[in-house]
Design an enzyme around this catalytic site. Structure first.
Site, PDB file in Angstrom:
ATOM      1  N   ARG A 170       0.907  -1.234  -0.019  1.00  0.00           N
ATOM      2  CA  ARG A 170       0.066   0.171   0.040  1.00  0.00           C
ATOM      3  C   ARG A 170       0.901   1.408   0.025  1.00  0.00           C
ATOM      4  NH1 ARG A 170      -3.417  -2.442  -1.704  1.00  0.00           N
ATOM      5  NH2 ARG A 170      -5.550  -2.792  -0.932  1.00  0.00           N
ATOM      6  N   HIS A 179      -0.364   0.153  -9.945  1.00  0.00           N
ATOM      7  CA  HIS A 179      -0.984  -0.710  -8.918  1.00  0.00           C
ATOM      8  C   HIS A 179      -1.856  -1.987  -9.729  1.00  0.00           C
ATOM      9  CE1 HIS A 179      -3.282  -0.711  -4.868  1.00  0.00           C
ATOM     10  NE2 HIS A 179      -2.875  -2.105  -5.318  1.00  0.00           N
TER      11      HIS A 179
HETATM   12  N1  LIG Z   1      -0.232  -4.380  -5.724  1.00  0.00           N
HETATM   13  C1  LIG Z   1      -1.121  -5.140  -5.692  1.00  0.00           C
HETATM   14  O1  LIG Z   1      -1.457  -5.114  -7.109  1.00  0.00           O
HETATM   15  C2  LIG Z   1      -1.902  -5.943  -4.618  1.00  0.00           C
HETATM   16  C3  LIG Z   1      -2.655  -6.921  -4.869  1.00  0.00           C
HETATM   17  C4  LIG Z   1      -3.102  -7.443  -3.572  1.00  0.00           C
HETATM   18  C5  LIG Z   1      -2.792  -7.352  -2.428  1.00  0.00           C
HETATM   19  N2  LIG Z   1      -1.900  -6.341  -2.297  1.00  0.00           N
HETATM   20  C6  LIG Z   1      -1.480  -5.775  -1.116  1.00  0.00           C
HETATM   21  O2  LIG Z   1      -0.455  -6.745  -0.486  1.00  0.00           O
HETATM   22  C7  LIG Z   1      -0.468  -6.918   0.984  1.00  0.00           C
HETATM   23  C8  LIG Z   1      -0.328  -8.193   1.564  1.00  0.00           C
HETATM   24  O3  LIG Z   1      -1.486  -8.988   1.276  1.00  0.00           O
HETATM   25  P1  LIG Z   1      -1.596 -10.374   1.804  1.00  0.00           P
HETATM   26  O4  LIG Z   1      -3.051 -10.841   1.310  1.00  0.00           O
HETATM   27  O5  LIG Z   1      -0.460 -11.296   1.766  1.00  0.00           O
HETATM   28  O6  LIG Z   1      -1.759  -9.955   3.193  1.00  0.00           O
HETATM   29  P2  LIG Z   1      -2.053 -11.234   4.611  1.00  0.00           P
HETATM   30  O7  LIG Z   1      -2.251 -12.537   4.067  1.00  0.00           O
HETATM   31  O8  LIG Z   1      -2.975 -10.395   5.567  1.00  0.00           O
HETATM   32  O9  LIG Z   1      -0.259 -11.050   5.358  1.00  0.00           O
HETATM   33  C9  LIG Z   1      -0.021  -9.968   5.890  1.00  0.00           C
HETATM   34  C10 LIG Z   1       1.270 -10.368   6.529  1.00  0.00           C
HETATM   35  O10 LIG Z   1       1.834  -9.174   7.204  1.00  0.00           O
HETATM   36  C11 LIG Z   1       2.233  -9.594   8.553  1.00  0.00           C
HETATM   37  N3  LIG Z   1       1.896  -8.375   9.605  1.00  0.00           N
HETATM   38  C12 LIG Z   1       0.881  -7.869   9.680  1.00  0.00           C
HETATM   39  N4  LIG Z   1       1.059  -6.782  10.740  1.00  0.00           N
HETATM   40  C13 LIG Z   1       2.287  -6.917  10.944  1.00  0.00           C
HETATM   41  C14 LIG Z   1       2.983  -6.195  12.101  1.00  0.00           C
HETATM   42  N5  LIG Z   1       2.768  -5.200  12.593  1.00  0.00           N
HETATM   43  N6  LIG Z   1       4.254  -6.486  11.933  1.00  0.00           N
HETATM   44  C15 LIG Z   1       4.859  -7.692  11.242  1.00  0.00           C
HETATM   45  N7  LIG Z   1       4.074  -8.377  10.449  1.00  0.00           N
HETATM   46  C16 LIG Z   1       2.999  -7.898  10.122  1.00  0.00           C
HETATM   47  C17 LIG Z   1       1.339 -10.554   8.904  1.00  0.00           C
HETATM   48  O11 LIG Z   1       1.737 -11.653   9.967  1.00  0.00           O
HETATM   49  P3  LIG Z   1       0.884 -12.744  10.584  1.00  0.00           P
HETATM   50  O12 LIG Z   1       1.215 -13.873   9.487  1.00  0.00           O
HETATM   51  O13 LIG Z   1       1.644 -12.993  11.824  1.00  0.00           O
HETATM   52  O14 LIG Z   1      -0.679 -12.344  10.872  1.00  0.00           O
HETATM   53  C18 LIG Z   1       1.092 -11.714   7.533  1.00  0.00           C
HETATM   54  O15 LIG Z   1       2.220 -12.359   7.849  1.00  0.00           O
HETATM   55  C19 LIG Z   1      -1.719  -5.936   1.330  1.00  0.00           C
HETATM   56  O16 LIG Z   1      -1.083  -4.691   1.758  1.00  0.00           O
HETATM   57  C20 LIG Z   1      -2.393  -5.869   0.264  1.00  0.00           C
HETATM   58  O17 LIG Z   1      -3.292  -4.818   0.048  1.00  0.00           O
HETATM   59  C21 LIG Z   1      -1.352  -5.546  -3.266  1.00  0.00           C
END
Ligand SMILES: NC(=O)c1ccc[n+]([C@@H]2O[C@H](COP(=O)([O-])OP(=O)(O)OC[C@H]3O[C@@H](n4cnc5c(N)ncnc54)[C@H](OP(=O)(O)O)[C@@H]3O)[C@@H](O)[C@H]2O)c1
Length: 308
Positions: free
Chosen positions: A223, A271
């Site tokens: 983000r 994006h």
């Molecule tokens: N650019 C694009 O086209 C696109 C497309 C899709 C998604 N995204 C973005 O990609 C990102 C990741 O998505 P996702 O589905 O993989 O998310 P997710 O499955 O919710 O995984 C989030 C990860 O971040 C860790 N985390 C969260 N808060 C933390 C903190 N304070 N300190 C350390 N680690 C922390 C979590 O730890 P735990 O495992 O311990 O919970 C988890 O490992 C999001 O921001 C999403 O908006 C971008």
């Protein structure tokens, strides 16, 4: 399972394509465009606040975006409805490709070769073996763990950081604030795949850059608000960072006058690192609906208090 209807609340979405995908995924699921009584499931993009009052039976909101901060901040979203983050193979594969592309681009400093070609210069360039290149992934969720595993498979010395401890074969896993600095220490390429929460907003800042190897590269595909944009520009100016690849920015679309567009060491994509494939996403939603109807726990459910 009797037929279930899913409301398609995606402004400007390709309803016909999604309807066909759901028909293919499950004969028991029908995608509908208008709110009807008894609807328990909705597929949403951003947050269609005006629709919630028309859906008194809404039980599960499937978010088309993996970033769900908009849904969490919308007071119109019923507290009784579960929110499920999109986690589907098409999106994961696309994100993994994007991260691998950017990491290799920085690892091999391909931008130097592109600049050299502009001047018809046969640049003699050295680069280390991938196992001597330290790469770290912030966030080991759906997307981060897949990216880290692929970087490992391509030979990189890979680390990952998450809130709770993970175990990924061949990836050095760090957990929590207490291990953050050890994770960052000397990284040469840093990838951000964190969710946007109060704890992670602005995390990509001067303090963090100071812990990386001098001349490190940054890849942000999570983000825009994770990044302190002024800190990035000064880190690139001082040489603390060598380059950055940004798929996301604070304001999107990135305004034409923004300095990122013409910065020689910033690579912008609009994006679109990870688009959703309706076919695999519909199959995933059908699987989740079947679990829910059978009284099982939903997967990838947002924990509202945690913020992701
Ligand atoms: N650019 C694009 O086209 C696109 C497309 C899709 C998604 N995204 C973005 O990609 C990102 C990741 O998505 P996702 O589905 O993989 O998310 P997710 O499955 O919710 O995984 C989030 C990860 O971040 C860790 N985390 C969260 N808060 C933390 C903190 N304070 N300190 C350390 N680690 C922390 C979590 O730890 P735990 O495992 O311990 O919970 C988890 O490992 C999001 O921001 C999403 O908006 C971008």
């Amino acid at each position: 399972m009797t037929e279930r209807r899913i409301l398609f609340a995606v402004r400007d979405g390709d309803f016909a394509a999604w309807k066909a995908a759901f028909r293919q995924a499950s004969p028991q699921l029908a995608l509908v465009k208008q709110p009807e009584s008894g609807i328990r499931y909705a597929l949403v993009w951003r947050s269609p606040s005006e629709l919630y009052p028309t859906l008194p039976d809404l039980a599960v909101i499937f978010s088309l975006g993996a970033g769900i901060e908009r849904l969490l901040h919308d007071p119109a979203v019923p507290r009784t409805a579960a929110i499920v983050k999109m986690a589907e193979p098409g999106m994961t594969a696309s994100m993994t490709q994007y991260i691998l592309w950017q990491v290799i681009r920085h690892h091999r400093r391909f931008w130097e070769l592109e600049a050299a070609q502009e001047e018809a210069h046969w640049l003699d360039q050295d680069y280390p073996a991938p196992w001597n290149r330290k790469v770290g992934v912030l966030g080991l969720g759906t997307l981060g763990s897949a990216a880290a595993a692929t970087l490992r498979d391509f030979g990189f010395a890979t680390r990952g950081w998450s809130r709770s401890r993970k175990a990924i074969d061949g990836v050095a896993c760090f957990a929590g604030d207490a291990e953050r600095d050890a994770f960052l220490d000397g990284l040469e390429i840093l990838v951000c795949l964190l969710p946007l929460t109060p704890q992670t907003t602005g995390i990509l800042n001067a303090d963090l850059f100071a812990r990386l190897a001098p001349g490190a590269a940054l890849v942000n595909a999570a983000r825009g608000a994770h990044l302190n944009e002024a800190d990035l520009l000064s880190a690139l100016g001082s040489g603390r960072l060598a380059a950055a690849a940004l798929d996301v920015t604070g304001v999107e679309p990135l305004p034409a006058e923004h300095p990122f567009w013409h910065h020689p060491r910033i690579f912008i994509t609009p994006h679109n690192a990870a688009d959703i494939d309706p076919a695999t996403a519909a199959a995933e939603i059908a699987r989740q609906v079947a679990r829910f109807e059978a009284g099982q726990q939903l997967e990838h459910e947002v924990e509202r208090d945690r913020g992701y």
